[in-house]
Design an enzyme around this catalytic site. Structure first.
Site, PDB file in Angstrom:
ATOM      1  CE1 TYR A 153      14.094  26.403 -36.512  1.00  0.00           C
ATOM      2  CE2 TYR A 153      12.764  26.961 -38.433  1.00  0.00           C
ATOM      3  CZ  TYR A 153      13.279  26.017 -37.563  1.00  0.00           C
ATOM      4  OH  TYR A 153      12.983  24.681 -37.738  1.00  0.00           O
TER       5      TYR A 153
HETATM    6  N1  NDP Z   1      15.019  19.430 -42.456  1.00  0.00           N
HETATM    7  C1  NDP Z   1      15.363  19.242 -41.186  1.00  0.00           C
HETATM    8  O1  NDP Z   1      16.418  18.653 -40.871  1.00  0.00           O
HETATM    9  C2  NDP Z   1      14.459  19.740 -40.101  1.00  0.00           C
HETATM   10  C3  NDP Z   1      13.175  20.199 -40.396  1.00  0.00           C
HETATM   11  N2  NDP Z   1      12.364  20.617 -39.366  1.00  0.00           N
HETATM   12  C4  NDP Z   1      10.995  21.049 -39.689  1.00  0.00           C
HETATM   13  O2  NDP Z   1      10.360  20.024 -40.458  1.00  0.00           O
HETATM   14  C5  NDP Z   1       9.522  20.626 -41.464  1.00  0.00           C
HETATM   15  C6  NDP Z   1       9.952  20.123 -42.845  1.00  0.00           C
HETATM   16  O3  NDP Z   1      11.331  20.435 -43.033  1.00  0.00           O
HETATM   17  P1  NDP Z   1      11.914  20.612 -44.534  1.00  0.00           P
HETATM   18  O4  NDP Z   1      11.267  19.628 -45.420  1.00  0.00           O
HETATM   19  O5  NDP Z   1      13.386  20.682 -44.431  1.00  0.00           O
HETATM   20  O6  NDP Z   1      11.327  22.062 -44.880  1.00  0.00           O
HETATM   21  P2  NDP Z   1      11.801  23.064 -46.066  1.00  0.00           P
HETATM   22  O7  NDP Z   1      12.780  24.052 -45.498  1.00  0.00           O
HETATM   23  O8  NDP Z   1      12.184  22.243 -47.224  1.00  0.00           O
HETATM   24  O9  NDP Z   1      10.434  23.912 -46.340  1.00  0.00           O
HETATM   25  C7  NDP Z   1       9.224  23.256 -46.491  1.00  0.00           C
HETATM   26  C8  NDP Z   1       8.339  24.038 -47.400  1.00  0.00           C
HETATM   27  O10 NDP Z   1       7.896  25.257 -46.789  1.00  0.00           O
HETATM   28  C9  NDP Z   1       7.492  26.105 -47.845  1.00  0.00           C
HETATM   29  N3  NDP Z   1       7.473  27.515 -47.457  1.00  0.00           N
HETATM   30  C10 NDP Z   1       8.522  28.269 -47.059  1.00  0.00           C
HETATM   31  N4  NDP Z   1       8.131  29.547 -46.875  1.00  0.00           N
HETATM   32  C11 NDP Z   1       6.811  29.605 -47.193  1.00  0.00           C
HETATM   33  C12 NDP Z   1       5.834  30.655 -47.241  1.00  0.00           C
HETATM   34  N5  NDP Z   1       6.166  31.928 -46.966  1.00  0.00           N
HETATM   35  N6  NDP Z   1       4.565  30.345 -47.614  1.00  0.00           N
HETATM   36  C13 NDP Z   1       4.233  29.069 -47.936  1.00  0.00           C
HETATM   37  N7  NDP Z   1       5.102  28.038 -47.915  1.00  0.00           N
HETATM   38  C14 NDP Z   1       6.376  28.314 -47.561  1.00  0.00           C
HETATM   39  C15 NDP Z   1       8.516  25.874 -48.961  1.00  0.00           C
HETATM   40  O11 NDP Z   1       7.876  26.078 -50.224  1.00  0.00           O
HETATM   41  P3  NDP Z   1       8.754  26.405 -51.560  1.00  0.00           P
HETATM   42  O12 NDP Z   1       9.709  25.263 -51.698  1.00  0.00           O
HETATM   43  O13 NDP Z   1       7.745  26.451 -52.637  1.00  0.00           O
HETATM   44  O14 NDP Z   1       9.425  27.724 -51.275  1.00  0.00           O
HETATM   45  C16 NDP Z   1       8.954  24.421 -48.732  1.00  0.00           C
HETATM   46  O15 NDP Z   1       8.463  23.571 -49.716  1.00  0.00           O
HETATM   47  C17 NDP Z   1       9.657  22.135 -41.289  1.00  0.00           C
HETATM   48  O16 NDP Z   1       8.594  22.627 -40.488  1.00  0.00           O
HETATM   49  C18 NDP Z   1      10.976  22.283 -40.550  1.00  0.00           C
HETATM   50  O17 NDP Z   1      11.038  23.488 -39.792  1.00  0.00           O
HETATM   51  C19 NDP Z   1      12.778  20.651 -38.050  1.00  0.00           C
HETATM   52  C20 NDP Z   1      14.048  20.244 -37.731  1.00  0.00           C
HETATM   53  C21 NDP Z   1      14.961  19.729 -38.731  1.00  0.00           C
HETATM   54  N1  LIG Z   2      12.270  24.774 -42.651  1.00  0.00           N
HETATM   55  C1  LIG Z   2      13.384  24.137 -42.257  1.00  0.00           C
HETATM   56  N2  LIG Z   2      13.673  24.071 -40.946  1.00  0.00           N
HETATM   57  C2  LIG Z   2      14.829  23.447 -40.570  1.00  0.00           C
HETATM   58  C3  LIG Z   2      15.698  22.887 -41.507  1.00  0.00           C
HETATM   59  C4  LIG Z   2      15.343  22.966 -42.892  1.00  0.00           C
HETATM   60  O1  LIG Z   2      16.073  22.486 -43.769  1.00  0.00           O
HETATM   61  N3  LIG Z   2      14.196  23.611 -43.202  1.00  0.00           N
HETATM   62  N4  LIG Z   2      16.855  22.263 -41.127  1.00  0.00           N
HETATM   63  C5  LIG Z   2      17.227  22.220 -39.841  1.00  0.00           C
HETATM   64  C6  LIG Z   2      18.548  21.564 -39.528  1.00  0.00           C
HETATM   65  O2  LIG Z   2      18.585  20.266 -40.063  1.00  0.00           O
HETATM   66  C7  LIG Z   2      18.874  21.446 -38.052  1.00  0.00           C
HETATM   67  O3  LIG Z   2      17.909  20.664 -37.425  1.00  0.00           O
HETATM   68  C8  LIG Z   2      20.223  20.751 -37.879  1.00  0.00           C
HETATM   69  O4  LIG Z   2      21.220  21.548 -38.343  1.00  0.00           O
HETATM   70  C9  LIG Z   2      16.397  22.819 -38.768  1.00  0.00           C
HETATM   71  N5  LIG Z   2      15.163  23.375 -39.268  1.00  0.00           N
END
Ligand code: NDP
Ligand SMILES: Nc1nc2c(c(=O)[nH]1)N=C([C@H](O)[C@@H](O)CO)CN2
Length: 241
Positions: A153
Site C-alpha cells: 500500500y
Molecule cells: N481514512 C483515513 O484515515 C486515511 C485515508 N487516506 C486516504 O484518503 C483517501 C480517502 O480515504 P477513505 O475515505 O478512508 O477511503 P476508503 O478506504 O473508504 O475507500 C474509498 C473508496 O475507494 C473505492 N475503491 C476501493 N477499491 C476500488 C477499486 N478497485 N476500484 C474503484 N474504486 C475502489 C471504494 O469503493 P467501494 O466502497 O464501492 O468499494 C471506496 O468508496 C484514500 O485515498 C486513502 O488512502 C490516507 C490516510 C488516512
Molecule cells: N483507503 C484507505 N486508506 C487508508 C485508510 C482507510 O481507511 N482507507 N486508513 C488509514 C489509517 O487511518 C491510518 O492512517 C492510521 O491508522 C490509512 N489509509
C-alpha cells in the site's frame, strides 16, 4: 477565488467516507460532480437524486475500466478537476491474499489507474480550466515513514506521490497537479479502542480530524493558481512527534 459554479469535477471513490464528504461539499458549492464508485449501495441513489453523476467503475475490472477511460477521452464534458481519492488499504498479511496479489492490486488501484486516468482526461482538463484546472492525488503520510504491515500500500502511494511531480511538469501551465498526504483522517467502524488509542498517540495533535480537513485542503488547491507539484501534509504533527 475560482468560480466553481457549474464546474465539472470528477472524484474517484466519491460515494463513501472522505470522498462522499468531498462530493457533497463541491455539489453544494455549485459544481457538477461526477463520481466513480465500485459497489452498489443506497447512498448511490441518494447522490443521483442530488444531481451527482455516478459512474460504476472498478479499477480492477479491465473492460469496465477501459470503458471509463474511453468516456474520459471522448465523452466527458470539459473538466475543472480530477480528484484521485479511490483507494484500498490492504495489509500485506491479509490471510486470503498472497503477496503477489497484494502488490499487484495496490499498484493497479493507486498507480496504474490514476496514471491512465490522467492521460485519458488531459484534453478535457485543458478545456475545463478556469483559468487553470486541477489534478489532486490523495496519497498518505505513510510514504514518508514506511509501514511494516502495509508495505505494498505504502509503495503504491509513494508511486502516486512521485507522479504528482511528473504530471505537474507534463501538464503545466494549464493543469496544476498536487497531492494531499493525510495520516489518520477517519477510523474504520470496526477499529477497536486499543488501536484507536495507539493511533491517536502517534501525532502531536492526537485527534481523529474527520474528512473536512481534506475538503479544506482541496478547496485551497482549487483556489490557488500558483501551486503545482507540491504536497499538502495533513498529519496532525506526526513528523514532530
Ligand atoms: N481514512 C483515513 O484515515 C486515511 C485515508 N487516506 C486516504 O484518503 C483517501 C480517502 O480515504 P477513505 O475515505 O478512508 O477511503 P476508503 O478506504 O473508504 O475507500 C474509498 C473508496 O475507494 C473505492 N475503491 C476501493 N477499491 C476500488 C477499486 N478497485 N476500484 C474503484 N474504486 C475502489 C471504494 O469503493 P467501494 O466502497 O464501492 O468499494 C471506496 O468508496 C484514500 O485515498 C486513502 O488512502 C490516507 C490516510 C488516512
Ligand atoms: N483507503 C484507505 N486508506 C487508508 C485508510 C482507510 O481507511 N482507507 N486508513 C488509514 C489509517 O487511518 C491510518 O492512517 C492510521 O491508522 C490509512 N489509509
Amino acid at each position: 477565488m475560482t468560480n466553481l459554479e457549474q464546474a465539472v469535477v470528477v472524484i474517484t471513490g466519491g460515494a463513501r467516507r472522505v470522498g462522499l464528504h468531498c462530493t457533497r461539499t463541491l455539489q453544494r458549492l455549485g459544481c457538477q460532480v461526477h463520481i466513480t464508485y465500485r459497489s452498489e449501495h443506497a447512498e448511490i441513489d441518494v447522490l443521483r437524486a442530488e444531481g451527482v453523476v455516478c459512474h460504476r467503475v472498478d479499477f480492477e475490472d479491465e473492460d469496465n475500466f477501459d470503458a471509463w477511460l474511453e468516456y474520459l477521452r471522448k465523452e466527458a464534458p470539459p473538466l475543472r478537476a480530477l480528484v484521485h481519492n479511490a483507494s484500498l488499504w490492504l495489509p500485506d498479511s491479509e490471510p486470503s491474499t498472497d503477496f503477489q496479489t497484494t502488490i499487484r492490486r495496490m499498484n493497479r488501484i493507486h498507480c496504474e489507474a490514476p496514471y491512465l486516468m490522467n492521460m485519458a482526461a488531459a484534453e478535457r482538463l485543458r478545456l475545463g480550466g478556469n483559468p487553470l484546472s486541477d489534478i489532486v492525488h490523495i496519497t498518505d503520510y505513510v510514504i514518508e515513514k514506511g509501514s511494516d504491515h502495509h508495505i505494498a500500500y505504502a509503495a503504491s502511494k509513494a508511486a502516486l506521490d512521485g507522479m504528482t511531480r511528473s504530471f505537474a511538469k507534463r501538464f503545466a501551465p494549464h493543469i496544476k497537479v498536487n497531492s494531499i498526504a493525510p495520516s489518520l483522517l477517519m477510523f474504520q467502524a470496526d477499529d477497536d479502542l486499543e488501536y484507536r488509542r495507539k493511533t491517536l498517540a502517534k501525532s502531536a495533535l492526537g485527534v481523529e480530524p474527520g474528512p473536512q480537513v481534506v475538503v479544506d485542503a482541496l478547496l485551497f488547491l482549487l483556489n490557488n493558481d500558483y501551486m503545482t507539484g507540491r504536497v499538502i501534509a495533513l498529519d496532525g504533527g506526526r513528523n514532530i512527534r
